[in-house]
Each structure stands twice: as C-alpha cells, then as structure tokens.
Design a protein around this motif. Structure first.
Motif, PDB file in Angstrom:
ATOM      1  N   UNK A  97       0.863  -1.195   0.000  1.00 52.32           N
ATOM      2  CA  UNK A  97       0.000   0.000   0.000  1.00 52.32           C
ATOM      3  C   UNK A  97       0.893   1.237   0.000  1.00 52.32           C
ATOM      4  N   UNK A  98       0.315   2.373  -0.345  1.00 51.06           N
ATOM      5  CA  UNK A  98       1.085   3.612  -0.484  1.00 51.06           C
ATOM      6  C   UNK A  98       0.868   4.477   0.767  1.00 51.06           C
ATOM      7  N   UNK A  99       1.935   4.722   1.521  1.00 59.29           N
ATOM      8  CA  UNK A  99       1.821   5.529   2.756  1.00 59.29           C
ATOM      9  C   UNK A  99       2.956   6.544   2.781  1.00 59.29           C
ATOM     10  N   UNK A 100       2.615   7.812   2.859  1.00 57.94           N
ATOM     11  CA  UNK A 100       3.657   8.849   2.747  1.00 57.94           C
ATOM     12  C   UNK A 100       3.384  10.041   3.659  1.00 57.94           C
ATOM     13  N   UNK A 101       4.444  10.802   3.946  1.00 59.61           N
ATOM     14  CA  UNK A 101       4.225  12.097   4.596  1.00 59.61           C
ATOM     15  C   UNK A 101       3.797  13.126   3.549  1.00 59.61           C
ATOM     16  N   UNK A 102       3.085  14.135   3.987  1.00 58.48           N
ATOM     17  CA  UNK A 102       2.611  15.192   3.076  1.00 58.48           C
ATOM     18  C   UNK A 102       2.932  16.542   3.716  1.00 58.48           C
ATOM     19  N   UNK A 103       3.477  17.449   2.907  1.00 56.25           N
ATOM     20  CA  UNK A 103       3.851  18.766   3.439  1.00 56.25           C
ATOM     21  C   UNK A 103       3.144  19.867   2.655  1.00 56.25           C
ATOM     22  N   UNK A 104       2.721  20.887   3.369  1.00 61.07           N
ATOM     23  CA  UNK A 104       2.112  22.056   2.731  1.00 61.07           C
ATOM     24  C   UNK A 104       2.972  23.269   3.058  1.00 61.07           C
ATOM     25  N   UNK A 105       3.466  23.917   2.001  1.00 62.72           N
ATOM     26  CA  UNK A 105       4.309  25.092   2.209  1.00 62.72           C
ATOM     27  C   UNK A 105       3.701  26.235   1.387  1.00 62.72           C
ATOM     28  N   UNK A 106       2.923  27.073   2.058  1.00 64.83           N
ATOM     29  CA  UNK A 106       2.159  28.132   1.360  1.00 64.83           C
ATOM     30  C   UNK A 106       1.440  27.539   0.144  1.00 64.83           C
ATOM     31  N   UNK A 107       0.813  26.434   0.361  1.00 63.84           N
ATOM     32  CA  UNK A 107       0.098  25.723  -0.717  1.00 63.84           C
ATOM     33  C   UNK A 107      -1.258  26.409  -0.928  1.00 63.84           C
ATOM     34  N   UNK A 108      -1.493  26.891  -2.154  1.00 65.16           N
ATOM     35  CA  UNK A 108      -2.704  27.686  -2.417  1.00 65.16           C
ATOM     36  C   UNK A 108      -3.700  26.875  -3.244  1.00 65.16           C
ATOM     37  N   UNK A 109      -4.927  26.818  -2.719  1.00 63.17           N
ATOM     38  CA  UNK A 109      -6.010  26.166  -3.476  1.00 63.17           C
ATOM     39  C   UNK A 109      -7.219  27.109  -3.477  1.00 63.17           C
ATOM     40  N   UNK A 110      -8.101  26.981  -4.473  1.00 65.13           N
ATOM     41  CA  UNK A 110      -9.262  27.876  -4.518  1.00 65.13           C
ATOM     42  C   UNK A 110     -10.120  27.763  -3.254  1.00 65.13           C
ATOM     43  N   UNK A 111     -10.756  28.866  -2.889  1.00 68.85           N
ATOM     44  CA  UNK A 111     -11.616  28.890  -1.697  1.00 68.85           C
ATOM     45  C   UNK A 111     -12.688  27.801  -1.800  1.00 68.85           C
ATOM     46  N   UNK A 112     -13.093  27.511  -3.050  1.00 68.93           N
ATOM     47  CA  UNK A 112     -14.159  26.514  -3.283  1.00 68.93           C
ATOM     48  C   UNK A 112     -13.719  25.091  -2.968  1.00 68.93           C
ATOM     49  N   UNK A 113     -12.435  24.885  -2.624  1.00 66.14           N
ATOM     50  CA  UNK A 113     -11.978  23.533  -2.267  1.00 66.14           C
ATOM     51  C   UNK A 113     -12.284  23.174  -0.812  1.00 66.14           C
ATOM     52  N   UNK A 114     -12.889  24.100  -0.083  1.00 67.47           N
ATOM     53  CA  UNK A 114     -13.323  23.770   1.285  1.00 67.47           C
ATOM     54  C   UNK A 114     -14.357  22.657   1.192  1.00 67.47           C
ATOM     55  N   UNK A 115     -14.141  21.585   1.942  1.00 66.73           N
ATOM     56  CA  UNK A 115     -15.039  20.432   1.870  1.00 66.73           C
ATOM     57  C   UNK A 115     -16.055  20.531   3.005  1.00 66.73           C
ATOM     58  N   UNK A 116     -17.298  20.779   2.657  1.00 68.58           N
ATOM     59  CA  UNK A 116     -18.318  20.935   3.701  1.00 68.58           C
ATOM     60  C   UNK A 116     -18.198  22.296   4.362  1.00 68.58           C
ATOM     61  N   UNK A 117     -18.906  22.432   5.477  1.00 69.12           N
ATOM     62  CA  UNK A 117     -18.968  23.729   6.148  1.00 69.12           C
ATOM     63  C   UNK A 117     -17.655  24.081   6.831  1.00 69.12           C
ATOM     64  N   UNK A 118     -17.285  25.342   6.763  1.00 65.64           N
ATOM     65  CA  UNK A 118     -16.095  25.800   7.478  1.00 65.64           C
ATOM     66  C   UNK A 118     -16.268  25.546   8.981  1.00 65.64           C
ATOM     67  N   UNK A 119     -15.251  24.994   9.619  1.00 61.32           N
ATOM     68  CA  UNK A 119     -15.306  24.755  11.066  1.00 61.32           C
ATOM     69  C   UNK A 119     -15.978  23.438  11.446  1.00 61.32           C
ATOM     70  N   UNK A 120     -16.475  22.703  10.456  1.00 58.41           N
ATOM     71  CA  UNK A 120     -17.150  21.423  10.758  1.00 58.41           C
ATOM     72  C   UNK A 120     -16.237  20.224  10.480  1.00 58.41           C
ATOM     73  N   UNK A 121     -14.977  20.484  10.197  1.00 61.44           N
ATOM     74  CA  UNK A 121     -14.057  19.407   9.805  1.00 61.44           C
ATOM     75  C   UNK A 121     -13.923  18.319  10.858  1.00 61.44           C
ATOM     76  N   UNK A 122     -13.869  18.732  12.128  1.00 63.72           N
ATOM     77  CA  UNK A 122     -13.685  17.756  13.206  1.00 63.72           C
ATOM     78  C   UNK A 122     -14.892  16.817  13.279  1.00 63.72           C
ATOM     79  N   UNK A 123     -16.079  17.411  13.223  1.00 66.38           N
ATOM     80  CA  UNK A 123     -17.319  16.608  13.271  1.00 66.38           C
ATOM     81  C   UNK A 123     -17.377  15.687  12.053  1.00 66.38           C
ATOM     82  N   UNK A 124     -17.031  16.242  10.884  1.00 66.78           N
ATOM     83  CA  UNK A 124     -17.071  15.439   9.647  1.00 66.78           C
ATOM     84  C   UNK A 124     -16.171  14.219   9.750  1.00 66.78           C
ATOM     85  N   UNK A 125     -14.918  14.440  10.189  1.00 69.48           N
ATOM     86  CA  UNK A 125     -14.053  13.252  10.176  1.00 69.48           C
ATOM     87  C   UNK A 125     -14.422  12.259  11.260  1.00 69.48           C
TER      88      UNK A 125
END
Ligand code: FAD
Length: 375
Positions: A203-231
């Motif tokens: 299986x594929x298992x790796x570390x992932x790093x974000x360094x000023x990684x920019x994505x469109x605002x529309x990439x927010x998955x679900x409601x802002x601030x609900x990430x903890x409940x979602x996962x």
C-alpha cells in the motif's frame, strides 16, 4: 448472516478476483514494496471503489455492508490492496459524497466511482494522531484562496499515480478545524517518499507537506469549522470497514492454517490430529465468526440510518484483536514456514498489528465503548 442474491454474487465476484488475480502476484509486490496499480484499477472496474457512491455519479448506491463484503474478500488474500480501497472509499470519496458541494461532487465523484482515481485523507500529523482535534496545520483565506501550511504523516494513497485528491484537515481559525481538498501537483504541496513499513508493504503511505500551498476557496469540503465533526462521522464508517478487513485477515489465516495442518505431518500423522492444534483452529474460527457478526451488525445499523458509533468501535476493537491473534496462531501452526515471507500467514503476521492502531487506536475504541455505557 444470510446474504441475498445480489450480495452473494458481488462477494463471489470479488473473491474470484482476489483468488485469481491478487493472490498469485501480491507476494512479489509486497517484497518489492510496490503499489499494485493495475490490480487496484481492475478492482475499480469491478465496481468495488464506487460501491457506496451515489448512482447519479456512476456509483452503485450501496451501503457499508456491501463495501464490507468486498473488503473481507480482498483481505482474506491481501490487506495492502484492501486498505487502499478502504481508505479511499470510506474516508475520502464518502466525504465528498456526503459533505461536498454539487460542483465538488460533479467534478470528483465520477472518476472515483468508476475506480479511476483514489483519495487520500490526511488527518494525522507528526505531533499526534489520537488527539486529532489539535491539528497544527493551518489554512488562511487570502485573495479567494486557502493558503495551507503544515505537515501530515502516515497518509495512505497520498502518492500513487491514481491519486486524484488529498483531503487535509487544517485549522482555519481559533478552535476551528476544516477539511480542504488539494489536488496533486498543486504548487506548495509536497508528497514525501514511501515509508519503510513493517506491513501493508504494497500500500502507499507517505508524509505530506504544505508550504504556502494555495487552493481555490471553493476547495473547502463541507462547512467551514465542521471538519472535526465530519471526520469523526467518517471514521465511524471507516471503523466498520477496518473491522470487515480485519475479519478477512482472520478468515484468511484460518483457511491457510486448516489446509496446512491437514497436510503437514509430524510424528507420522497430520499435525491437525493433535488436540493442541485442533483447538487453536477452533478458536481461530470462533474469532473470525464473531468478528464477522460484529462488523455486519454495525454495517446494517449504519445502512439503516441508526446510531452505530459504539457498534463500529466494538467491531473494530474485536476484529482487529481477532486478526492479530489469528495471525499469531497461524504462524505458530506453520512453524518455521510461518516466519518465511513466502507464506501468506507471515504477511498477515506483519500486516495485522496496524489494525489495532489505524482508524483510531484500540484505546480510542475502548473510550468510545465505555462512553456509550455512560462511564
Ligand atoms: C500504515 C499506516 C497508514 C495510515 N493511514 C492514515 C491515513 O490515511 N490518514 C491519516 O490521517 N492517518 C493515517 N495513519 C495514522 C494513524 O491513524 C495513527 O497512527 C493513529 O491514529 C495513532 O496516532 P499516532 O500514531 O500519532 O499515535 P499517538 O496519538 O501518539 O498515540 C500513541 C499511543 O498512545 C495512546 N494514547 C493516546 N492518547 C491516549 C489516551 N487519552 N488514553 C489512552 N491511550 C492513549 C494511543 O492509543 C497509542 O497507543 C496511518 C498509520 C499507519 C501506520
């Protein structure tokens, strides 16, 4: 549990694929630490990766029970391929189906449902996985884009050629955790090298790093601030799926052990004729059976829309322990061959331990079960 015709046929098709396509070659992939991309693509064509996804996006619109049947059949033969499917479907694609906007679903689900893409769900950080609410990865809004900084570790499916998306949890404000989708190749996203793992080596298992990684605002998955409940919600389903996978491993160890114990002779007779071995096999069957009852019960509750968090924890706790114990007994029954990587039970011995750690450790499962008892 009696399966209906559709469930029986689906499970039989996956079993046939596992026996005929995965089993003969997976040992080599495992030894090389190589991701078996063609096998995963073929499983996609069989409909396994889209089994729970909505029909309007090309999925089969089935529930967790059907997915569990497939995972059990795959894991009877190999856990690396099974966890690749499990992580992508229950934590990734399901998250998009459940919490994504219409645009996000239209954009990402058709390829995932067709089994052409995989999703990675990036929650765990170098500073801790169990205390997942304390995510240190941060994302801030700037000129209509999320700017993400931080690091994740042990992320399944993060770096395969099939990976369409990495969904990461990030702090989007004080005490606020959100999920944000990042596509491979986005500037500022760096996916590290594959870890050297004890098990799940294909299986594929790796570390992932974000360094000023920019994505469109529309990439927010679900409601802002609900990430903890979602996962937390997604993890309930994930635990049932891991319990099904663990049941498959426990059953695979039993099948291999019965065949070996009937054939292998010591002192002029098959070792199965010794009560010590026969009782070990009986206990292995008991563990596989009760694990199956536990995951299927939790899956049926989930599919019926009933609360199932504690049942999922119970299934995951029981089945992962069963898998570890069956793998230990299977290696014992195989004797020295059980310690040789060429035998499937040796692979199971290396693979099963992580089942007590991933998708919430077994200490976490006990906390959930205890809480359901009001203590
Ligand atoms: C092969 C592999 C694949 C993985 N895939 C993914 C993935 O796709 N996405 C992802 O986000 N993560 C993934 N993980 C990470 C996995 O979910 C975490 O390793 C797991 O949740 C435990 O977190 P940790 O390793 O930080 O351990 P820690 O949180 O440091 O815990 C260490 C030990 O302390 C115990 N502990 C902690 N707090 C308590 C407490 N309050 N009471 C009692 N005991 C406690 C834990 O149960 C554990 O035994 C993967 C891990 C592996 C090894």
């Amino acid at each position: 549990m009696r399966l209906d015709i559709e469930q029986t046929e689906f499970a039989a098709a996956v079993r046939e694929f596992a026996e005929e396509q995965i089993k003969p070659v997976i040992g080599g992939f495992y030894e090389r630490g190589e991701f078996p991309i063609d096998l995963v693509r073929e499983l996609g064509k069989l409909g396994v990766l889209g089994v729970t996804l909505p029909e309007e996006y090309g999925g089969s619109g089935q529930g967790l029970f059907m997915l569990g049947l497939a995972l059990e059949e795959i894991a009877r033969v190999d856990a690396s391929v099974a966890v690749t499917v499990e992580a992508s479907v229950t934590l990734g694609a399901e998250g998009i189906a459940r919490y994504g906007t219409k645009e996000q679903r239209e954009r990402w689900l058709p390829r995932l449902a067709a089994g052409e893409g995989l999703v990675a769900f990036a929650l765990t950080e170098p500073g801790g996985g169990t205390d997942a609410g304390h995510t240190e990865t941060k994302a801030r809004l700037e000129d209509g884009e999320w700017v993400i900084d931080g690091a994740k570790c042990f992320i399944t499916n993060a770096g395969t050629e099939m990976t369409d998306l990495i969904i990461a949890t990030a702090q989007t404000g004080p005490g606020e955790v959100s999920c944000i989708a990042v596509e491979p190749g986005t500037p500022g996203l760096q996916v590290g090298p594959e870890y050297s793992k004890v098990g799940w080596r294909a299986s594929d298992t790796r570390p992932v790093y974000f360094d000023s990684c920019r994505v469109p605002e529309a990439n927010l998955m679900g409601q802002r601030g609900r990430g903890f409940v979602q996962f937390l919600e997604l993890l309930d389903g994930g635990r049932v799926a891991i319990a099904a996978l663990a049941t498959g491993s426990a059953q695979g160890c039993l099948d291999e052990s019965v065949a070996h114990a009937k054939e292998r002779e010591a002192f002029g007779r098959p070792i199965a004729q010794n009560q010590a071995i026969a009782f070990m096999l009986a206990d292995m069957r008991l563990r596989a059976h009760t694990s199956r009852l536990a995951w299927q019960d939790a899956a049926l509750r989930a599919d019926a829309g009933e609360p199932f968090g504690a049942d999922a924890a119970l299934a995951k706790l029981h089945a992962s322990q069963a898998a570890v114990e069956n793998a230990r007994d299977a290696t014992q029954i195989f004797g020295g061959y059980g310690f040789m990587n060429e035998t499937p039970v040796a692979r199971a011995w290396r693979d099963c331990k992580i089942l007590e750690i991933g998708e919430g450790t077994n200490e976490v499962q006990r906390m959930i079960i205890a809480r359901s008892l009001g203590v």
